[in-house]
Design a protein around this motif. Structure first.
Motif, mmCIF file in Angstrom:
data_model
loop_
_atom_site.group_PDB
_atom_site.id
_atom_site.type_symbol
_atom_site.label_atom_id
_atom_site.label_comp_id
_atom_site.label_asym_id
_atom_site.label_seq_id
_atom_site.Cartn_x
_atom_site.Cartn_y
_atom_site.Cartn_z
ATOM 1 N N LEU A 1 0.859 -1.182 0.000
ATOM 2 C CA LEU A 1 0.000 0.000 0.000
ATOM 3 C C LEU A 1 0.896 1.232 0.000
ATOM 4 C CD1 LEU A 1 -3.165 0.511 2.225
ATOM 5 C CD2 LEU A 1 -1.646 2.402 1.641
ATOM 6 N N GLY A 2 0.804 2.023 -1.053
ATOM 7 C CA GLY A 2 1.646 3.205 -1.170
ATOM 8 C C GLY A 2 0.854 4.428 -1.572
ATOM 9 N N GLU A 3 1.407 5.575 -1.232
ATOM 10 C CA GLU A 3 0.789 6.850 -1.601
ATOM 11 C C GLU A 3 1.742 7.651 -2.475
ATOM 12 O OE1 GLU A 3 0.112 10.957 0.742
ATOM 13 O OE2 GLU A 3 -1.150 9.336 1.483
ATOM 14 N N SER A 4 1.219 8.234 -3.573
ATOM 15 C CA SER A 4 1.976 9.125 -4.447
ATOM 16 C C SER A 4 3.200 8.402 -5.023
ATOM 17 C CB SER A 4 2.359 10.380 -3.665
ATOM 18 O OG SER A 4 2.811 11.393 -4.522
ATOM 19 N N PHE A 5 4.431 8.906 -4.799
ATOM 20 C CA PHE A 5 5.599 8.161 -5.263
ATOM 21 C C PHE A 5 5.625 6.759 -4.652
ATOM 22 C CE2 PHE A 5 9.915 6.657 -4.446
ATOM 23 C CZ PHE A 5 10.397 6.559 -5.745
ATOM 24 N N GLY A 6 4.962 6.598 -3.529
ATOM 25 C CA GLY A 6 4.850 5.263 -2.941
ATOM 26 C C GLY A 6 4.110 4.294 -3.839
ATOM 27 N N THR A 7 3.284 4.797 -4.765
ATOM 28 C CA THR A 7 2.651 3.913 -5.751
ATOM 29 C C THR A 7 3.643 3.577 -6.869
ATOM 30 O OG1 THR A 7 1.707 5.663 -7.184
ATOM 31 C CG2 THR A 7 0.429 5.026 -5.249
ATOM 32 N N THR A 8 4.460 4.573 -7.258
ATOM 33 C CA THR A 8 5.555 4.311 -8.196
ATOM 34 C C THR A 8 6.413 3.170 -7.652
ATOM 35 O OG1 THR A 8 5.641 6.729 -8.462
ATOM 36 C CG2 THR A 8 7.373 5.443 -9.527
ATOM 37 N N ARG A 9 6.748 3.305 -6.359
ATOM 38 C CA ARG A 9 7.569 2.305 -5.671
ATOM 39 C C ARG A 9 6.858 0.954 -5.617
ATOM 40 N NH1 ARG A 9 8.177 4.663 -0.539
ATOM 41 N NH2 ARG A 9 10.212 5.507 -1.115
ATOM 42 N N ALA A 10 5.575 0.942 -5.274
ATOM 43 C CA ALA A 10 4.855 -0.322 -5.090
ATOM 44 C C ALA A 10 4.848 -1.160 -6.360
ATOM 45 C CB ALA A 10 3.428 -0.053 -4.616
ATOM 46 N N ALA A 11 4.644 -0.520 -7.504
ATOM 47 C CA ALA A 11 4.644 -1.258 -8.765
ATOM 48 C C ALA A 11 6.014 -1.877 -9.027
ATOM 49 C CB ALA A 11 4.256 -0.330 -9.917
ATOM 50 N N ALA A 12 7.074 -1.098 -8.785
ATOM 51 C CA ALA A 12 8.435 -1.604 -9.008
ATOM 52 C C ALA A 12 8.794 -2.692 -7.997
ATOM 53 C CB ALA A 12 9.433 -0.449 -8.924
ATOM 54 N N VAL A 13 8.401 -2.504 -6.740
ATOM 55 C CA VAL A 13 8.702 -3.486 -5.698
ATOM 56 C C VAL A 13 8.010 -4.811 -5.986
ATOM 57 C CG1 VAL A 13 8.324 -4.066 -3.261
ATOM 58 C CG2 VAL A 13 9.233 -1.819 -3.898
ATOM 59 N N ALA A 14 6.773 -4.753 -6.437
ATOM 60 C CA ALA A 14 6.052 -5.989 -6.749
ATOM 61 C C ALA A 14 6.809 -6.818 -7.777
ATOM 62 C CB ALA A 14 4.648 -5.658 -7.257
ATOM 63 N N LYS A 15 7.416 -6.145 -8.765
ATOM 64 C CA LYS A 15 8.171 -6.873 -9.785
ATOM 65 C C LYS A 15 9.479 -7.424 -9.230
ATOM 66 C CE LYS A 15 9.367 -6.717 -14.677
ATOM 67 N NZ LYS A 15 10.627 -7.464 -14.587
ATOM 68 N N VAL A 16 10.177 -6.632 -8.398
ATOM 69 C CA VAL A 16 11.419 -7.112 -7.795
ATOM 70 C C VAL A 16 11.132 -8.300 -6.878
ATOM 71 C CG1 VAL A 16 13.365 -6.532 -6.303
ATOM 72 C CG2 VAL A 16 12.517 -4.844 -7.941
ATOM 73 N N LEU A 17 10.056 -8.225 -6.115
ATOM 74 C CA LEU A 17 9.695 -9.336 -5.232
ATOM 75 C C LEU A 17 9.485 -10.620 -6.027
ATOM 76 C CD1 LEU A 17 7.232 -7.679 -2.683
ATOM 77 C CD2 LEU A 17 9.505 -8.592 -2.187
ATOM 78 N N LEU A 18 8.809 -10.504 -7.164
ATOM 79 C CA LEU A 18 8.535 -11.680 -7.980
ATOM 80 C C LEU A 18 9.802 -12.174 -8.679
ATOM 81 C CD1 LEU A 18 6.488 -13.687 -9.075
ATOM 82 C CD2 LEU A 18 5.939 -12.051 -10.891
ATOM 83 N N ASP A 19 10.562 -11.260 -9.268
ATOM 84 C CA ASP A 19 11.731 -11.652 -10.057
ATOM 85 C C ASP A 19 12.898 -12.130 -9.195
ATOM 86 O OD1 ASP A 19 10.297 -10.917 -12.261
ATOM 87 O OD2 ASP A 19 11.416 -9.074 -12.664
ATOM 88 N N ASP A 20 13.160 -11.426 -8.079
ATOM 89 C CA ASP A 20 14.367 -11.696 -7.302
ATOM 90 C C ASP A 20 14.126 -12.546 -6.050
ATOM 91 O OD1 ASP A 20 15.467 -10.083 -9.190
ATOM 92 O OD2 ASP A 20 16.020 -8.449 -7.839
ATOM 93 N N TYR A 21 12.900 -12.541 -5.545
ATOM 94 C CA TYR A 21 12.620 -13.266 -4.299
ATOM 95 C C TYR A 21 11.528 -14.318 -4.444
ATOM 96 C CZ TYR A 21 15.399 -9.517 -2.272
ATOM 97 O OH TYR A 21 16.413 -8.636 -1.979
ATOM 98 N N VAL A 22 10.942 -14.409 -5.642
ATOM 99 C CA VAL A 22 9.876 -15.382 -5.947
ATOM 100 C C VAL A 22 8.732 -15.229 -4.949
ATOM 101 C CG1 VAL A 22 9.478 -17.738 -6.740
ATOM 102 C CG2 VAL A 22 11.812 -16.899 -6.546
ATOM 103 N N ILE A 23 8.295 -13.975 -4.765
ATOM 104 C CA ILE A 23 7.182 -13.668 -3.872
ATOM 105 C C ILE A 23 6.050 -13.065 -4.693
ATOM 106 C CG2 ILE A 23 6.403 -12.219 -1.955
ATOM 107 C CD1 ILE A 23 9.244 -12.317 -0.842
ATOM 108 N N ASN A 24 4.893 -13.695 -4.654
ATOM 109 C CA ASN A 24 3.681 -13.139 -5.243
ATOM 110 C C ASN A 24 2.960 -12.302 -4.194
ATOM 111 O OD1 ASN A 24 3.369 -13.759 -7.956
ATOM 112 N ND2 ASN A 24 2.512 -15.789 -7.555
ATOM 113 N N VAL A 25 2.589 -11.077 -4.544
ATOM 114 C CA VAL A 25 1.783 -10.288 -3.621
ATOM 115 C C VAL A 25 0.307 -10.559 -3.908
ATOM 116 C CG1 VAL A 25 3.554 -8.524 -3.361
ATOM 117 C CG2 VAL A 25 1.775 -8.225 -5.079
ATOM 118 N N ASN A 26 -0.501 -10.454 -2.871
ATOM 119 C CA ASN A 26 -1.925 -10.766 -2.990
ATOM 120 C C ASN A 26 -2.757 -9.588 -3.454
ATOM 121 O OD1 ASN A 26 -0.653 -12.630 -0.886
ATOM 122 N ND2 ASN A 26 -2.606 -13.657 -1.257
ATOM 123 N N GLY A 27 -2.256 -8.391 -3.238
ATOM 124 C CA GLY A 27 -2.997 -7.204 -3.652
ATOM 125 C C GLY A 27 -2.158 -5.957 -3.463
#
Length: 509
Positions: free
Chosen positions: A202-228
């Motif tokens: 859950l992010g606000e403003s640039f925190g949404t920019t971050r959230a989209a990028a983090v979701a991809k890093v989590l999946l690509d580098d840590y094999v973590i799927n986020v639920n929402g």
């Protein structure tokens, strides 16, 4: 014996010359090892609490403290400070990682105004909150009944710092920031034995920019799927929220509905009808009439131009003379000054419900943002809450605002150092699109304020309705507030209700 004596003398001289350099190197190495060994254990402040949230009585622990992230050799590089609200339960409860934006903002805003179990009370009608003492209240509407919450402060904000072999510049950049936040989440899940818990961002403003990028890093580098993922005041593709670039045609479209909402609120347009209908009409006009006209440029007929001027006046409340002068291209930041220029006030950017009586009534744009008047109240509330409720008694400075060097040293390039890059608007929407395609169960809730002149709600629609994102993956919610819509009390309660329902739906409850 003379040759031997000469040899021994030379050897002694060589050794004497060599020893200082060797000793210096050894001393430097020893100092480095000592510095690495001197990194203390993470600091943590634990407190126990009880509360009733959405009718559910819970006992919860707050761990306000550091999590160390490390390099590939296992050496600590940063201490990420977070406020962890964990309900006493053996079940795999969802955990939501929450951050604000900036870049360079601590989690103060969402913590003390949006989602924390205590909240600062500021006037809901966009009045200046004045000076201390301020009022702190319980926030029983928050979502602690359905998810644990971790409020995260990135490096250079709050208590978070680079440590050991890390340098603060290692974490100040679009890619660097996403990598560090993903590393923090993976480490937190490990330390807290929560790898089987549903994960939300859950992010606000640039925190949404971050959230989209983090979701991809989590999946690509840590094999973590986020639920929402929850976006509060979406900012993924910056073209639609950059009104100060003269040839950025997109911004002259994405801001029209927000300007219409603002003009409606301040009574500068006919607001006798239905608000939602008026806003939809402004959307249709912007995308179906104004956009193709701006593409036509000087090929536009006089009749069509006159019609557009009239319609822009209808939706923005600005004079036809002004609209002609700016050639149909209304800069949203200048709009904030122009809308009520005759009254001698400028409207806010973060929240256009606010007004400010400025000294210079002929300036093109506001000197300051009227909506920032709430900042001292939020800072004071957090500092008071940390000491008196969470027991945080620490001599480290809480950076809010951030490290003064952060903004100037922030690296927007998505490419590694030394790689060429053709500069373009920041855009992490492709990261989100990639994760959505890889994780069909993932959905995104987008909360937008009608009166947000920083990240306009129509830009959220423009951004997320393309980039190969399926329309069923995005859930839009709108509130009668600004960038921090939770400042407006009805909007705060609606935002929490919508977030709770979204989390429940994503975990099948």
């Amino acid at each position: 014996m003379k040759p031997l004596n000469n040899y021994l003398v030379c050897l002694s001289l060589f050794t004497a010359l060599l020893l200082p350099a060797t000793t210096q190197a050894q001393d430097a190495e020893a100092k480095q090892e000592t510095a690495e060994q001197s990194v203390p254990e993470p600091t943590n402040f634990r407190s126990e609490h009880k509360g009733t949230f959405n009718g559910t009585r819970v006992t919860y622990t707050v761990d306000a403290g550091e999590t160390y992230i490390r390099n590939n050799d296992g050496d600590p590089t940063a201490a990420i400070f977070s406020f962890d609200y964990v309900v006493d339960s053996k079940q795999n409860r969802p955990v939501t990682f929450i951050w604000n934006g900036g870049p360079g903002s601590s989690s103060n805003w969402l913590h003390m105004g949006g989602y924390g179990p205590k909240r600062i009370v500021v006037p809901s009608d966009a009045e200046n909150p004045g000076a201390a003492p301020y009022t702190l209240k319980d926030a029983p509407e928050t979502i602690l009944d359905v998810t644990d919450m971790v409020f995260v402060d990135p490096v250079g904000t709050g208590f978070s710092r680079a440590i050991g072999k890390g340098k603060k510049e290692d974490f100040w950049g679009l890619t660097e920031d996403a990598n560090s936040m993903a590393a923090f989440i993976a480490e937190w899940l490990t330390e807290n034995n929560r790898w089987n818990s549903p994960v939300f961002l859950l992010g606000e403003s640039f925190g949404t920019t971050r959230a989209a990028a983090v979701a991809k890093v989590l999946l690509d580098d840590y094999v973590i799927n986020v639920n929402g993922i929850v976006f509060v005041s979406q900012a993924l593709d910056y073209q639609g929220s950059t009104p100060y670039v003269d040839d950025n045609i997109i911004s002259y479209i994405t801001y029209v509905p927000t300007m219409a909402a603002t003009a409606w609120y301040h009574g500068k347009v006919d607001n006798s009808g239905d608000f939602e209908t008026f806003i939809q009409q402004s959307r249709d006009f912007a995308s179906q009439e104004l956009l193709p006209a701006l593409f036509q440029g000087n090929l536009l007929s006089a009749e069509k131009r006159a019609h557009l001027v009239s319609q822009l006046q209808r939706f923005t409340g600005l004079s036809k003379e002004y609209i002609e002068q700016v050639d149909l291209r209304i800069n949203a930041f200048r709009f904030a000054k122009e809308l009520r220029r005759d009254d001698g006030v400028a409207v806010g950017l973060l929240d256009s419900r606010y007004i400010n009586d400025e000294r210079d009534d002929v300036a093109a744009r506001p000197e300051a943002d009227a909506a920032r008047s709430i900042s001292p109240a939020y800072k004071a509330s957090l500092m008071h809450y940390m000491r008196n409720d969470l027991g945080i008694d620490w001599n480290r400075k809480y950076l809010n605002p951030s490290d003064p060097e952060l903004s100037g040293k922030w690296r927007w390039s998505p490419m590694p150092e030394g790689r060429s890059w053709e500069p373009h608007y920041v855009n992490t929407a492709p990261d989100l699109a990639s994760v959505l395609r890889s994780n069909p169960a993932l959905k995104v809730m987008v909360g937008s304020g009608y009166y947000d002149l920083i990240t306009p709600f129509f830009d959220a629609e423009y951004t997320l309705n393309r980039h190969g994102i399926a329309k069923d993956d995005i859930i839009y919610r709108y509130y009668h507030g600004g960038h921090m819509m939770y400042v407006h009390e009805p909007a705060r309660q609606a935002l929490l209700k919508d977030t709770r329902e979204f989390i429940r739906s994503q975990i099948g409850k």
